[in-house]
Each structure stands twice: as structure tokens, then as C-alpha cells.
Design a protein around this motif. Sequence first.
Motif, mmCIF file in Angstrom:
data_model
loop_
_atom_site.group_PDB
_atom_site.id
_atom_site.type_symbol
_atom_site.label_atom_id
_atom_site.label_comp_id
_atom_site.label_asym_id
_atom_site.label_seq_id
_atom_site.Cartn_x
_atom_site.Cartn_y
_atom_site.Cartn_z
ATOM 1 N N SER A 1 90.652 89.148 78.577
ATOM 2 C CA SER A 1 90.264 87.755 78.332
ATOM 3 C C SER A 1 90.227 87.392 76.853
ATOM 4 O O SER A 1 90.500 86.243 76.502
ATOM 5 C CB SER A 1 88.912 87.458 78.963
ATOM 6 O OG SER A 1 87.926 88.327 78.443
ATOM 7 N N ILE A 2 89.919 88.324 75.986
ATOM 8 C CA ILE A 2 89.869 88.016 74.558
ATOM 9 C C ILE A 2 91.254 87.629 74.058
ATOM 10 O O ILE A 2 91.404 86.700 73.269
ATOM 11 C CB ILE A 2 89.291 89.192 73.741
ATOM 12 C CG1 ILE A 2 87.817 89.403 74.090
ATOM 13 C CG2 ILE A 2 89.459 88.967 72.239
ATOM 14 C CD1 ILE A 2 86.913 88.221 73.781
ATOM 15 N N PHE B 1 91.890 84.145 75.332
ATOM 16 C CA PHE B 1 91.041 83.261 74.539
ATOM 17 C C PHE B 1 91.671 83.006 73.165
ATOM 18 O O PHE B 1 91.753 81.867 72.695
ATOM 19 C CB PHE B 1 89.652 83.906 74.406
ATOM 20 C CG PHE B 1 88.616 83.101 73.685
ATOM 21 C CD1 PHE B 1 88.199 81.863 74.152
ATOM 22 C CD2 PHE B 1 88.020 83.617 72.541
ATOM 23 C CE1 PHE B 1 87.211 81.142 73.492
ATOM 24 C CE2 PHE B 1 87.033 82.902 71.881
ATOM 25 C CZ PHE B 1 86.624 81.660 72.354
ATOM 26 N N ASN B 2 92.170 84.060 72.544
ATOM 27 C CA ASN B 2 92.822 83.925 71.233
ATOM 28 C C ASN B 2 94.116 83.114 71.324
ATOM 29 O O ASN B 2 94.412 82.325 70.418
ATOM 30 C CB ASN B 2 93.114 85.300 70.631
ATOM 31 C CG ASN B 2 91.860 86.000 70.158
ATOM 32 O OD1 ASN B 2 90.831 85.376 69.951
ATOM 33 N ND2 ASN B 2 91.942 87.314 70.012
ATOM 34 N N ASN C 1 93.017 79.523 71.391
ATOM 35 C CA ASN C 1 92.469 79.118 70.088
ATOM 36 C C ASN C 1 93.549 79.050 69.015
ATOM 37 O O ASN C 1 93.467 78.201 68.115
ATOM 38 C CB ASN C 1 91.335 80.054 69.667
ATOM 39 C CG ASN C 1 90.062 79.758 70.416
ATOM 40 O OD1 ASN C 1 89.762 78.611 70.734
ATOM 41 N ND2 ASN C 1 89.302 80.793 70.725
ATOM 42 N N GLY D 1 81.948 76.259 69.004
ATOM 43 C CA GLY D 1 81.611 77.546 69.600
ATOM 44 C C GLY D 1 80.579 77.403 70.697
ATOM 45 O O GLY D 1 80.123 76.311 71.026
ATOM 46 N N TYR E 1 78.619 82.734 73.274
ATOM 47 C CA TYR E 1 79.419 83.920 73.533
ATOM 48 C C TYR E 1 80.862 83.447 73.652
ATOM 49 O O TYR E 1 81.138 82.257 73.610
ATOM 50 C CB TYR E 1 78.941 84.596 74.835
ATOM 51 C CG TYR E 1 79.380 86.040 74.982
ATOM 52 C CD1 TYR E 1 78.813 87.030 74.205
ATOM 53 C CD2 TYR E 1 80.364 86.399 75.893
ATOM 54 C CE1 TYR E 1 79.211 88.353 74.319
ATOM 55 C CE2 TYR E 1 80.769 87.713 76.026
ATOM 56 C CZ TYR E 1 80.183 88.693 75.236
ATOM 57 O OH TYR E 1 80.591 89.988 75.344
ATOM 58 N N TRP E 2 81.810 84.355 73.811
ATOM 59 C CA TRP E 2 83.185 83.943 74.026
ATOM 60 C C TRP E 2 83.241 83.169 75.339
ATOM 61 O O TRP E 2 82.549 83.508 76.299
ATOM 62 C CB TRP E 2 84.121 85.142 74.052
ATOM 63 C CG TRP E 2 84.223 85.778 72.698
ATOM 64 C CD1 TRP E 2 85.108 85.452 71.711
ATOM 65 C CD2 TRP E 2 83.392 86.808 72.166
ATOM 66 N NE1 TRP E 2 84.882 86.217 70.603
ATOM 67 C CE2 TRP E 2 83.830 87.063 70.848
ATOM 68 C CE3 TRP E 2 82.318 87.538 72.659
ATOM 69 C CZ2 TRP E 2 83.245 88.021 70.040
ATOM 70 C CZ3 TRP E 2 81.723 88.484 71.856
ATOM 71 C CH2 TRP E 2 82.196 88.712 70.559
ATOM 72 N N ASN E 3 84.071 82.138 75.381
ATOM 73 C CA ASN E 3 84.094 81.204 76.515
ATOM 74 C C ASN E 3 84.846 81.794 77.700
ATOM 75 O O ASN E 3 85.978 81.431 77.969
ATOM 76 C CB ASN E 3 84.752 79.886 76.099
ATOM 77 C CG ASN E 3 84.151 79.313 74.841
ATOM 78 O OD1 ASN E 3 83.019 79.605 74.493
ATOM 79 N ND2 ASN E 3 84.911 78.498 74.151
ATOM 80 N N MET E 4 84.180 82.697 78.396
ATOM 81 C CA MET E 4 84.804 83.334 79.552
ATOM 82 C C MET E 4 83.797 83.504 80.671
ATOM 83 O O MET E 4 82.594 83.571 80.441
ATOM 84 C CB MET E 4 85.385 84.691 79.175
ATOM 85 C CG MET E 4 84.327 85.707 78.809
ATOM 86 S SD MET E 4 84.999 87.288 78.316
ATOM 87 C CE MET E 4 85.593 86.897 76.693
ATOM 88 N N THR F 1 77.266 79.826 79.155
ATOM 89 C CA THR F 1 78.196 79.710 78.028
ATOM 90 C C THR F 1 79.044 78.446 78.151
ATOM 91 O O THR F 1 79.258 77.734 77.162
ATOM 92 C CB THR F 1 79.094 80.964 77.952
ATOM 93 O OG1 THR F 1 78.270 82.110 77.768
ATOM 94 C CG2 THR F 1 80.097 80.868 76.817
#
Length: 191
Positions: free
Chosen positions: A130-131, A134-135, A138, A150, A153-156, A174
Motif C-alpha cells: 500500500s505504501i 500511496f506514493n 501522491n 495529511g 497515519y498513511w491513508n490506507m 484516518t
Amino acid sequence: MKVIAFNGSARKDGNTAILINYALSGLKKEGIETETFNLSGRTLRGCTACGKCFETRDKRCAVKEDVLNECLEKMVEADGILLGSPTYFADVSAEMKALIERAGFVAKANGDMLRRKVGAAVVAVRRAGSIHAFNTLNNFFLISQMIIPGSNYWNMGIGLDKGDVESDQEGIYTMRLLGENMAWLLKKLRT
């Protein structure tokens, strides 16, 4: 003010849609108008690199046989853009990748037409990758000169089967917070 959300999942009402809806609830709570556009079941192919958008500079793609130009119109009209995707092989779905490739190219061809809009990513994931997804989302916002809010946390959100993300309380929180932060940022940019 308006935020357009694009759901890049093949499942129109799956985990990605659920997470997007939680983010949109945070926006609605703050009085922001929202709309969701599902890429599921629609034709959207990758960029052909024809370069016509750099010749015409009409905020449109020369390929007219799919939904990209409709998506572009919605992006231009909106103050904020939310992109949601499931994680497929550690990245975004093919439909979402086609959307960001072509919308990004047309935006560049038209003087960075998405510049200074607010953009946020939402990612559904079964377990890992997922990162990177996500990247990917972004990076589209950043190269388009957009502003990214933001969350805590990471949006997952984590889940496999349809509805599983409802059990991910941290993921839900989140998303709600992301929507609230996106609304706050949109309002600050308006003043």
C-alpha cells in the motif's frame, strides 16, 4: 467548494469505495460538496504519447473513445481531488494508473492546470504494497503542483473481502480525519 473523488477499484462498492466515503464524510461534515466518479466498468486506457494535448492546449485529451475527458472536466471544476485505489501487485489499479498518466500529461500541456488544487490519496490493501500505491497517487499530486493534506497515519485501510475495511477502526479514523483536514485546508486556501 467541491471535491471530486475517483474510485479506481474494479469493485464499485468495495473496500476502496467504503474508505473514500469515510473521507468524504469528513468533508461533508465541514460543508464541502462532494461527488464520486467510479472508474469501474468504464473504458479508460493508458496514454498513447501522441502529444496532441501539447498542440491543442484545450484541456482535453485527443483520445475521445473513453472517459478521460469527462474526468478532466470534473478535475478542473473541483477545488479538491481525492484519488482512491485498491492495491494490486504493490501499486494502483490499471484504471487509476491510466487516469493519472493521462490527466497528468494533459495538465502539464495546459500550464499545470491542476496547480494549487488540494489532492488526497486513499488506498485499500489486503496486507502489503500500500505504501507504493500511496506514493504513486501522491507523486501525481506533487508533479501537478497540488497541495496534499495529511492525516494521523498513511491513508490506507486494511481488508480483503468486500466490507472487511469496516473492521479497521484505525483506517476509518484516518479517513475521517483526512476528510476534515482536507476541508480545513480548502477553507484556508479560500481566505
